[in-house]
Design a protein around this motif. Structure first.
Motif, PDB file in Angstrom:
ATOM      1  N   LEU A   1      21.905 -42.049  47.268  1.00  0.00           N
ATOM      2  CA  LEU A   1      20.981 -40.932  47.105  1.00  0.00           C
ATOM      3  C   LEU A   1      20.598 -40.377  48.476  1.00  0.00           C
ATOM      4  CD1 LEU A   1      20.340 -40.256  44.222  1.00  0.00           C
ATOM      5  CD2 LEU A   1      18.025 -41.104  44.550  1.00  0.00           C
ATOM      6  N   GLU A   2      20.861 -39.096  48.668  1.00  0.00           N
ATOM      7  CA  GLU A   2      20.555 -38.427  49.925  1.00  0.00           C
ATOM      8  C   GLU A   2      19.244 -37.653  49.784  1.00  0.00           C
ATOM      9  OE1 GLU A   2      22.223 -38.954  52.528  1.00  0.00           O
ATOM     10  OE2 GLU A   2      24.215 -39.619  51.874  1.00  0.00           O
ATOM     11  N   PRO A   3      18.581 -37.344  50.907  1.00  0.00           N
ATOM     12  CA  PRO A   3      17.400 -36.471  50.831  1.00  0.00           C
ATOM     13  C   PRO A   3      17.763 -35.117  50.250  1.00  0.00           C
ATOM     14  CG  PRO A   3      17.551 -37.540  52.983  1.00  0.00           C
ATOM     15  CD  PRO A   3      18.836 -37.829  52.273  1.00  0.00           C
ATOM     16  N   PHE A   4      16.775 -34.411  49.754  1.00  0.00           N
ATOM     17  CA  PHE A   4      16.977 -33.048  49.270  1.00  0.00           C
ATOM     18  C   PHE A   4      17.399 -32.139  50.423  1.00  0.00           C
ATOM     19  CE2 PHE A   4      13.773 -33.142  45.472  1.00  0.00           C
ATOM     20  CZ  PHE A   4      14.690 -33.873  44.738  1.00  0.00           C
ATOM     21  N   ASP A   5      18.247 -31.150  50.119  1.00  0.00           N
ATOM     22  CA  ASP A   5      18.474 -30.097  51.093  1.00  0.00           C
ATOM     23  C   ASP A   5      17.370 -29.042  50.928  1.00  0.00           C
ATOM     24  OD1 ASP A   5      19.155 -28.481  48.918  1.00  0.00           O
ATOM     25  OD2 ASP A   5      21.310 -28.525  49.321  1.00  0.00           O
ATOM     26  N   LEU A   6      17.461 -27.957  51.678  1.00  0.00           N
ATOM     27  CA  LEU A   6      16.421 -26.928  51.627  1.00  0.00           C
ATOM     28  C   LEU A   6      16.239 -26.378  50.222  1.00  0.00           C
ATOM     29  CD1 LEU A   6      14.514 -24.910  53.167  1.00  0.00           C
ATOM     30  CD2 LEU A   6      16.510 -23.388  53.293  1.00  0.00           C
ATOM     31  N   PHE A   7      17.347 -26.186  49.520  1.00  0.00           N
ATOM     32  CA  PHE A   7      17.299 -25.529  48.217  1.00  0.00           C
ATOM     33  C   PHE A   7      16.737 -26.464  47.146  1.00  0.00           C
ATOM     34  CE2 PHE A   7      20.669 -23.910  50.878  1.00  0.00           C
ATOM     35  CZ  PHE A   7      20.289 -22.585  50.993  1.00  0.00           C
ATOM     36  N   GLU A   8      17.046 -27.741  47.257  1.00  0.00           N
ATOM     37  CA  GLU A   8      16.443 -28.718  46.342  1.00  0.00           C
ATOM     38  C   GLU A   8      14.960 -28.897  46.660  1.00  0.00           C
ATOM     39  OE1 GLU A   8      20.326 -31.588  45.606  1.00  0.00           O
ATOM     40  OE2 GLU A   8      19.271 -31.650  47.520  1.00  0.00           O
TER      41      GLU A   8
ATOM     42  N   THR B   1      12.693 -26.530  44.859  1.00  0.00           N
ATOM     43  CA  THR B   1      12.325 -26.818  43.473  1.00  0.00           C
ATOM     44  C   THR B   1      11.018 -27.596  43.384  1.00  0.00           C
ATOM     45  OG1 THR B   1      13.604 -28.886  43.373  1.00  0.00           O
ATOM     46  CG2 THR B   1      14.759 -26.856  42.806  1.00  0.00           C
ATOM     47  N   MET B   2      10.679 -28.332  44.464  1.00  0.00           N
ATOM     48  CA  MET B   2       9.400 -29.039  44.490  1.00  0.00           C
ATOM     49  C   MET B   2       8.263 -28.151  44.983  1.00  0.00           C
ATOM     50  SD  MET B   2      10.113 -32.969  45.690  1.00  0.00           S
ATOM     51  CE  MET B   2       8.421 -33.388  45.278  1.00  0.00           C
ATOM     52  N   LEU B   3       8.619 -27.092  45.724  1.00  0.00           N
ATOM     53  CA  LEU B   3       7.601 -26.215  46.315  1.00  0.00           C
ATOM     54  C   LEU B   3       7.921 -24.753  46.002  1.00  0.00           C
ATOM     55  CD1 LEU B   3       7.498 -27.962  49.813  1.00  0.00           C
ATOM     56  CD2 LEU B   3       5.802 -28.226  47.990  1.00  0.00           C
ATOM     57  N   PRO B   4       8.005 -24.388  44.734  1.00  0.00           N
ATOM     58  CA  PRO B   4       8.475 -23.046  44.388  1.00  0.00           C
ATOM     59  C   PRO B   4       7.529 -21.927  44.798  1.00  0.00           C
ATOM     60  CG  PRO B   4       7.647 -24.183  42.440  1.00  0.00           C
ATOM     61  CD  PRO B   4       7.679 -25.198  43.544  1.00  0.00           C
ATOM     62  N   SER B   5       6.254 -22.240  45.033  1.00  0.00           N
ATOM     63  CA  SER B   5       5.279 -21.175  45.290  1.00  0.00           C
ATOM     64  C   SER B   5       4.990 -20.955  46.764  1.00  0.00           C
ATOM     65  CB  SER B   5       3.961 -21.486  44.564  1.00  0.00           C
ATOM     66  OG  SER B   5       3.375 -22.671  45.069  1.00  0.00           O
TER      67      SER B   5
END
Length: 465
Positions: free
Chosen positions: A172-179, A182-186
């Protein structure tokens, strides 16, 4: 409560394995806080499952706790005693599976803790897999761990008793910018790059961010208050992973301050040249640093070491050594300095995000094989030059060559296009190049000049279209 986001590919892979008619053994590993337990918890929802997390204790205590988890699924209120040994406990998992209509998922999280508490447990598990689980094919075993060196050597390695038993593995790798989005959509997209840069895309760290306050105030709350959750996080991780954390911290501080070639690190830390290599290898193994070399050049004299983990890079650059300011609550001037330096700090982060954007595109002029950087001599100007992105195709004859600038649009000048065109001819092997300029933002005049020179301009806002 934070909702589960991302990891769709990983969930799909796990569900595909679950649907197979065979016994499955999946190994899941990755650095701490990267979201392994969250992924497993999401996967086992609505499935019969025994979930056990190993602890740093004795083998007897781990056996007792595992026995309780097994009995919980049996709903046996009267049988609370431990099984006699791990073989009987593992075999009881099969007995339970044989009375279920669906495949049973058996999860051992933090497997390294269990294996260290009882050194024979891997051999016992191997025996049960070979003689019990494979006989009935209705158990899916998941072994999970945060100690990447242990998981790769003691579970996946050819010397492990479990070698050859796994039917799948997920690092499991860290999220990239685009993933991370999804955690900070606003949040503001410019701030998003900042949050991604200082957390390294680690889901648990992203969960600390309050989208209702500014980037500056989030940095204060995450790092610079007396109860800040990330105030001492790298030290904690080093103490968990390494035997000599002080030595590793000295190496990381040296690299963060710009002494990133091998000999420079030796001189700055007083670690002998023969001793430094294992330390660097361990930091690479746990995903904190990378050894970078120019594409198409394996000369170690050109190599340097880079802190690839965003949290570690930010912490050693701005947080380490500032305890007095934090304790006294005198961090405003430090925050002023951080915010002034943040655009420079985010330059390499923007390069990484630009590469991730390329990987996501399906309409590029070539199919890219890898993405790297190049640096080397410019014979005409008798100086060293650097190219941010070199993405060759499978023949190494064609490549996308790119420049990345995280600057205000008034600081993006047409001469930068001329420089990119000139440098594109320096990369060895490449006979045809497609030029891209990645910018935080660009003026119409700059974009017109780029188009005239066959350079594609990708502004940061286009990443999210």
């Amino acid at each position: 409560m934070q909702h589960f986001v991302g990891r769709n590919n990983e969930l799909n892979e796990l569900n595909a394995k679950y649907q197979s008619p065979n016994f499955e053994m999946i190994v899941i590993y990755g650095r701490r806080r990267v979201g392994k337990t969250a992924l497993i918890s999401e996967f086992i929802q609505n499935k019969p499952a025994i979930y056990y997390q190993g602890i740093e204790s004795t083998g007897d205590m781990n056996l007792k706790n595992l026995s309780e988890k097994i009995n919980d699924l049996k709903n046996d209120d009267f049988n609370t005693a431990s099984y006699a040994d791990f073989e009987k406990a593992f075999t009881e998992v099969q007995n339970i599976a044989n009375h279920l209509e669906q495949k049973l998922v058996f999860v051992i999280d933090e497997y390294p803790f269990l294996a260290r508490s009882e050194h024979s447990v891997s051999s016992i598990l191997q025996y049960v897999i070979d003689h019990v689980y494979k006989k009935y094919n209705n158990v899916m075993l998941i072994l999970c761990g945060s100690s990447m060196s242990f998981m790769e050597r003691q579970v996946l390695g050819y010397k492990s008793p479990l070698y050859g038993r796994k039917t799948g593995q997920l690092k499991l790798e860290p999220f990239d910018l685009f993933e991370s989005e999804t955690m900070l959509p606003s949040v503001n997209k410019s701030d998003l790059l900042g949050y991604y840069g200082i957390t390294g895309g680690i889901p648990q760290y992203l969960a600390y961010i309050n989208p209702e306050i500014s980037l500056r105030d989030n940095i204060r709350q995450m790092f610079f208050s007396p109860v800040a959750p990330l105030r001492d996080e790298p030290n904690v991780l080093m103490q968990e992973e390494m035997r000599n954390p002080a030595t590793y911290n000295a190496i990381l501080k040296t690299i963060a301050n710009g002494s990133n070639h091998y000999n420079d690190i030796v001189q700055a830390t007083d670690i002998t040249s023969s001793s430094l290599t294992p330390y660097l290898k361990n930091l690479i193994d746990i995903g904190v640093i990378q050894k970078k070399q120019p594409l198409f050049n394996k000369n170690n004299r050109k190599a340097y070491y880079y802190i690839v983990d965003g949290l570690f890079r930010f912490w050693f650059k701005f947080v380490d050594g500032e305890t007095d300011l934090i304790v006294r609550g005198q961090v405003d001037r430090l925050l002023d300095y951080i915010m002034s330096e943040l655009p420079r700090f985010l330059g390499p982060v923007f390069e990484q995000a630009s590469g991730d954007w390329l990987w996501r595109q399906n309409d590029l002029p070539i199919g890219i094989r890898t993405i790297g950087q190049w640096w080397g001599p410019n014979p005409a100007k008798k100086r060293e030059e650097e190219i941010d992105i070199v993405a060759p195709d499978f023949t190494n004859n064609q490549a996308i060559i790119g420049e990345c600038k995280w600057r205000a649009k008034d600081k993006i000048k047409p001469e930068m296009i001329d420089t990119l065109v000139e440098r594109s001819f320096l990369v060895p092997k490449i006979k045809q190049s497609y030029l891209y300029f990645f910018a935080k933002e660009a003026t119409p005049g700059f974009k017109a000049y780029a188009q005239k020179n066959n350079v594609t301009v990708i502004e940061y806002q286009h990443f999210f279209e």
